[in-house]
Design a protein around this motif. Structure first.
Motif, short mmCIF file in Angstrom:
data_model
loop_
_atom_site.label_atom_id
_atom_site.label_comp_id
_atom_site.label_asym_id
_atom_site.label_seq_id
_atom_site.Cartn_x
_atom_site.Cartn_y
_atom_site.Cartn_z
N SER A 21 0.84 -1.19 0.00
CA SER A 21 0.00 0.00 0.00
C SER A 21 0.87 1.24 0.00
O SER A 21 1.93 1.27 0.58
CB SER A 21 -0.91 0.00 1.23
OG SER A 21 -0.14 0.03 2.39
N ASP A 22 0.37 2.25 -0.65
CA ASP A 22 1.11 3.51 -0.75
C ASP A 22 0.69 4.42 0.38
O ASP A 22 -0.35 5.06 0.35
CB ASP A 22 0.80 4.17 -2.10
CG ASP A 22 1.58 5.47 -2.29
OD1 ASP A 22 2.49 5.71 -1.46
OD2 ASP A 22 1.28 6.21 -3.23
N VAL A 23 1.51 4.45 1.45
CA VAL A 23 1.19 5.28 2.61
C VAL A 23 1.66 6.70 2.42
O VAL A 23 1.48 7.54 3.29
CB VAL A 23 1.82 4.70 3.90
CG1 VAL A 23 1.27 3.33 4.18
CG2 VAL A 23 3.35 4.64 3.79
N SER A 24 2.31 7.00 1.28
CA SER A 24 2.79 8.36 1.05
C SER A 24 1.71 9.26 0.49
O SER A 24 1.87 10.47 0.47
CB SER A 24 3.98 8.34 0.08
OG SER A 24 3.57 7.83 -1.19
N VAL A 46 -3.59 11.61 3.25
CA VAL A 46 -4.72 10.99 3.93
C VAL A 46 -5.52 12.02 4.71
O VAL A 46 -6.42 11.68 5.46
CB VAL A 46 -4.22 9.89 4.91
CG1 VAL A 46 -3.65 8.75 4.13
CG2 VAL A 46 -3.21 10.44 5.90
N GLU A 66 -7.51 7.64 9.70
CA GLU A 66 -6.37 7.08 8.98
C GLU A 66 -5.11 7.91 9.21
O GLU A 66 -4.03 7.36 9.44
CB GLU A 66 -6.69 7.00 7.48
CG GLU A 66 -5.59 6.37 6.64
CD GLU A 66 -5.32 4.91 6.97
OE1 GLU A 66 -4.31 4.38 6.47
OE2 GLU A 66 -6.11 4.31 7.71
N ALA A 67 -5.26 9.22 9.15
CA ALA A 67 -4.10 10.08 9.42
C ALA A 67 -3.61 9.91 10.85
O ALA A 67 -2.40 9.90 11.11
CB ALA A 67 -4.46 11.55 9.15
N ARG A 82 -3.89 7.20 12.68
CA ARG A 82 -3.22 5.89 12.78
C ARG A 82 -1.81 5.96 12.22
O ARG A 82 -0.86 5.42 12.81
CB ARG A 82 -4.05 4.84 12.03
CG ARG A 82 -3.55 3.41 12.20
CD ARG A 82 -4.39 2.44 11.39
NE ARG A 82 -4.29 2.71 9.96
CZ ARG A 82 -3.27 2.30 9.20
NH1 ARG A 82 -2.26 1.63 9.74
NH2 ARG A 82 -3.25 2.57 7.91
N LEU A 83 -1.64 6.62 11.07
CA LEU A 83 -0.31 6.74 10.48
C LEU A 83 0.60 7.64 11.30
O LEU A 83 1.82 7.57 11.18
CB LEU A 83 -0.43 7.29 9.05
CG LEU A 83 -1.14 6.36 8.05
CD1 LEU A 83 -1.26 7.03 6.70
CD2 LEU A 83 -0.41 5.03 7.93
N SER A 84 0.01 8.46 12.15
CA SER A 84 0.80 9.33 13.03
C SER A 84 1.17 8.65 14.33
O SER A 84 1.81 9.26 15.20
CB SER A 84 0.02 10.61 13.34
OG SER A 84 -0.27 11.33 12.16
#
Length: 341
Positions: free
Chosen positions: A2-5, A8, A225-226, A228-230
């Protein structure tokens, strides 16, 4: 992979609100003041000390439920089970008293039961990925069914004066004895439920504004989502919010059953709607990420004053439901307008 870049979304600062939201807060305060002025002109006893203390007492249960509901709504969820959990927790406290436990441990058992129901909601939502509306609707039915089954749908009475102290006691109450031997209440005192609501509200506001879990609650609701990625553990954050909502429903159940000095398994019907209304009227966004405890307290008092003033004016309970329903629709409409800006 998956592209997390990819973008989001942007994390909103805790409690951050635009100009439209500030207007909503001011409009809620203005509405509260207008209600006080209007009902004061319509009925002279409305501004009496006794009636003001009655409003405090009546609003305490809505306020406690509203605080927990606010935490859940900020995460982007909803909790439809608080009214039923309130009843089940009150029943558990009453059974504990009947079993011989002192009042404080018995009421603690009721709060633990509420927290357990809230934790169950959180686990179903985060682990089974069931939408909050459906999960808490299920718990609403489960908790109400348990309360009715355990009691045989009959009230539990004979709980003793100590059980009624929380709901009916007051701080600084002044009573003098007359010459005829009968007591006269000089000052009814500040109800214990109002003091409890103040303490809980201050603690919840501090938690949301100053503690890490509060920032995580806002971040989860703003953009899950942001968040979680943080590095935010969004599932644990939701679990915490629903557990707190259940625990506060349990506390509200103790307050209400203590006022009645009887555990009523049928109590708390539609209370979840009052809690949601208090949060939304006070500026909480059903989209998540926005809401304050202060705003919810304003919303709770708007509902409490509306009910009290309409009762004093002789307006039927059915018309009161219509009025409060229209107020809720108006508050949600303002919330939708805010989200479009």
């Amino acid at each position: 992979m998956s592209d997390v870049s990819k973008p989001v979304g942007r994390l909103r600062a805790p409690g951050a609100m635009g100009g439209f939201a500030q207007l909503q807060r001011l409009s809620a305060i203005l509405t509260l003041l207008l209600l006080v002025v209007g009902f004061s002109l319509a009925s002279q006893p409305f501004l009496s000390i006794n009636n003001a203390l009655t409003i405090l007492l009546q609003t305490s249960v809505i306020g406690l439920l509203g605080i927990g509901m606010t935490m859940v709504i900020i995460t982007g969820g909803i909790d439809l089970s608080v009214g039923s959990v309130l009843a089940l927790s009150g029943v558990v406290s009453a059974f504990a008293v009947k079993a011989g436990l002192p009042v404080v441990p018995a009421m603690t058992a009721g709060v633990v039961m509420g927290a357990a129901c809230g934790a169950f909601n959180g686990l179903v939502i985060t682990k089974l990925r069931i939408p909050p509306f459906v999960a808490t609707l299920g718990m609403m039915l489960i908790a109400r069914g348990l309360a009715l089954q355990l009691t045989g749908a009959t009230p539990i009475s004979g709980l003793g004066d100590a059980f009624g102290q929380l709901g009916n006691g007051a701080l600084f109450r002044v009573v003098e004895m007359r010459d005829n031997g009968f007591p006269r209440v000089v000052f009814p005192g500040i109800p214990y439920p109002a003091i409890l609501l103040l303490v809980v509200a201050i603690g919840a506001a501090y938690l949301l504004r100053r503690r890490q879990i509060g920032r995580h609650i806002y971040a989860t609701g703003s953009n899950e989502e942001a968040a979680r990625l943080s590095g935010v553990r969004t599932d644990q954050t939701k679990l915490y919010a629903y557990t707190m909502s259940g625990a506060l429903a349990g506390l509200a159940g103790n307050v209400l059953m203590s006022r009645l000095v009887t555990a009523q398994p049928s109590e708390g019907v539609m209370y979840e709607l009052d809690a949601i209304a208090a949060a939304v009227i006070g500026g909480a966004s059903l989209s998540g990420g926005v809401g304050t405890i202060a705003g919810t307290m304003i919303g709770a008092f708007i509902i409490g004053i509306l009910r009290n003033g309409l009762n004093m004016a002789g307006v039927s309970a059915f018309i009161q439901q219509i009025v409060i329903g229209l107020v809720v629709i108006g508050a949600v409409w303002i919330d939708q307008m805010r989200n479009r800006t």
